[in-house]
Design an enzyme around this catalytic site. Structure first.
Site, short mmCIF file in Angstrom:
data_model
loop_
_atom_site.label_atom_id
_atom_site.label_comp_id
_atom_site.label_asym_id
_atom_site.label_seq_id
_atom_site.Cartn_x
_atom_site.Cartn_y
_atom_site.Cartn_z
N ILE A 21 52.46 -12.16 56.93
CA ILE A 21 51.67 -13.27 56.38
C ILE A 21 50.76 -12.82 55.24
O ILE A 21 50.42 -13.62 54.37
CB ILE A 21 50.87 -13.96 57.51
CG1 ILE A 21 50.47 -15.38 57.10
CG2 ILE A 21 49.67 -13.14 57.94
CD1 ILE A 21 49.96 -16.23 58.27
N ASP A 37 45.40 -9.84 62.77
CA ASP A 37 43.99 -9.67 62.36
C ASP A 37 43.81 -8.32 61.65
O ASP A 37 43.23 -8.25 60.54
CB ASP A 37 43.12 -9.75 63.64
CG ASP A 37 41.65 -9.90 63.35
OD1 ASP A 37 41.26 -10.09 62.19
OD2 ASP A 37 40.86 -9.84 64.33
N SER A 65 47.83 -16.70 69.26
CA SER A 65 47.71 -16.38 70.71
C SER A 65 48.97 -15.79 71.34
O SER A 65 48.93 -15.41 72.51
CB SER A 65 47.31 -17.61 71.55
OG SER A 65 45.93 -17.87 71.44
N THR A 66 50.09 -15.72 70.59
CA THR A 66 51.35 -15.30 71.25
C THR A 66 51.61 -13.80 71.20
O THR A 66 52.66 -13.35 71.64
CB THR A 66 52.57 -16.04 70.64
OG1 THR A 66 52.74 -15.62 69.28
CG2 THR A 66 52.38 -17.55 70.69
N1 AR6 Z 1 52.17 -11.34 59.72
C1 AR6 Z 1 52.54 -12.40 60.50
N2 AR6 Z 1 52.49 -12.38 61.83
C2 AR6 Z 1 52.04 -11.24 62.43
C3 AR6 Z 1 51.63 -10.11 61.71
C4 AR6 Z 1 51.71 -10.19 60.29
N3 AR6 Z 1 51.33 -9.17 59.50
N4 AR6 Z 1 51.25 -9.16 62.59
C5 AR6 Z 1 51.43 -9.67 63.82
N5 AR6 Z 1 51.92 -10.92 63.73
P1 AR6 Z 1 48.34 -11.24 67.53
P2 AR6 Z 1 46.79 -13.08 69.26
C6 AR6 Z 1 52.26 -11.88 64.78
O1 AR6 Z 1 48.41 -10.24 68.62
O2 AR6 Z 1 47.86 -13.08 70.27
C7 AR6 Z 1 43.77 -9.14 67.60
O3 AR6 Z 1 43.36 -7.88 68.07
C8 AR6 Z 1 52.55 -11.35 66.17
O4 AR6 Z 1 53.89 -10.86 66.23
O5 AR6 Z 1 48.06 -10.78 66.16
O6 AR6 Z 1 46.19 -14.41 68.85
C9 AR6 Z 1 42.60 -10.09 67.40
O7 AR6 Z 1 41.46 -9.43 66.93
C10 AR6 Z 1 52.38 -12.62 66.98
O8 AR6 Z 1 53.55 -13.43 66.88
O9 AR6 Z 1 47.23 -12.40 67.85
C11 AR6 Z 1 42.40 -10.62 68.80
O10 AR6 Z 1 41.64 -9.73 69.59
C12 AR6 Z 1 51.25 -13.36 66.26
O11 AR6 Z 1 51.14 -12.72 64.98
C13 AR6 Z 1 43.80 -10.71 69.35
O12 AR6 Z 1 44.57 -9.76 68.62
C14 AR6 Z 1 49.90 -13.31 66.96
O13 AR6 Z 1 49.73 -12.04 67.55
C15 AR6 Z 1 44.41 -12.07 69.11
O14 AR6 Z 1 45.65 -12.14 69.77
#
Ligand code: AR6
Length: 169
Positions: free
Chosen positions: A10, A33, A116-117
């Protein structure tokens, strides 16, 4: 209004705003993040420190700094605890508030990760359905937004979103 899916990092997308799946501190973390903070640069953390955190289901806006995107909408999704702890309503609220705050800044195109996934453990099928339903039902309230991208990191997530969008069209 166009709603589409794309498999991508993203942080590379040339949209007006990208959404960050943050935590309540807004001070960075892993997953998307971490990737956003790395790509945007240290100025992002400076601005985030001034925001005083963010509640689950809410959203706050910063500049995009070194990203192609002009803005970042930081939203905090719910941790999955089995689904009876308000998770669906809180996740829907993330999508609604993110769209609303971006629309108020005249954003025309916005990309969401699958909130959240990842680390927060929300089952992808359930979360994607909420994402698609909430964006679709928000369209009539939006003035500026013309394009919403569901940005999927994996091919399997992309399949889930594509199936849901095809079922609607
Ligand atoms: N581009 C697009 N999607 C991504 C990327 C990227 N560069 N990297 C990961 N994803 P997550 P959450 C996807 O864990 O579940 C953090 O530590 C990933 O594959 O990023 O909401 C925050 O600080 C998944 O499909 O977010 C919070 O503590 C999606 O993004 C916690 O994680 C969300 O995965 C939030 O957890």
């Amino acid at each position: 209004m166009i709603i589409r899916t794309q498999q991508a990092d993203i942080t590379t997308l040339a949209v007006d705003a990208i959404v960050n799946a943050a935590n309540s501190s807004l001070l960075g973390g892993g997953g998307v993040d971490g990737a956003i903070h790395r790509a945007a640069g240290p100025e992002l953390l400076h601005e985030c420190r001034l925001l005083g955190g963010c509640k689950v289901g809410e959203a706050k806006l910063t500049k995009g700094y070194r990203l192609p995107a002009k803005f970042i909408v930081h939203t905090v999704g719910p941790v999955w605890r089995g689904g009876a702890d308000g998770e669906p309503e809180l996740l829907a609220s993330c999508y609604r508030q993110s769209l609303s705050i971006a629309d108020n800044q005249s954003v025309v195109s916005i990309a969401f990760p699958s909130i959240s996934t990842g680390i927060y453990g929300y089952p992808i099928e359930l979360a994607a359905r909420i994402a698609v339903d909430t964006v679709s039902s928000s369209i009539s309230r939006l003035i500026n937004i013309q394009e919403v991208v569901f940005c999927c990191f994996s091919a399997t997530d992309l399949d889930v979103y594509q199936r849901l969008l095809q079922a609607r069209s």
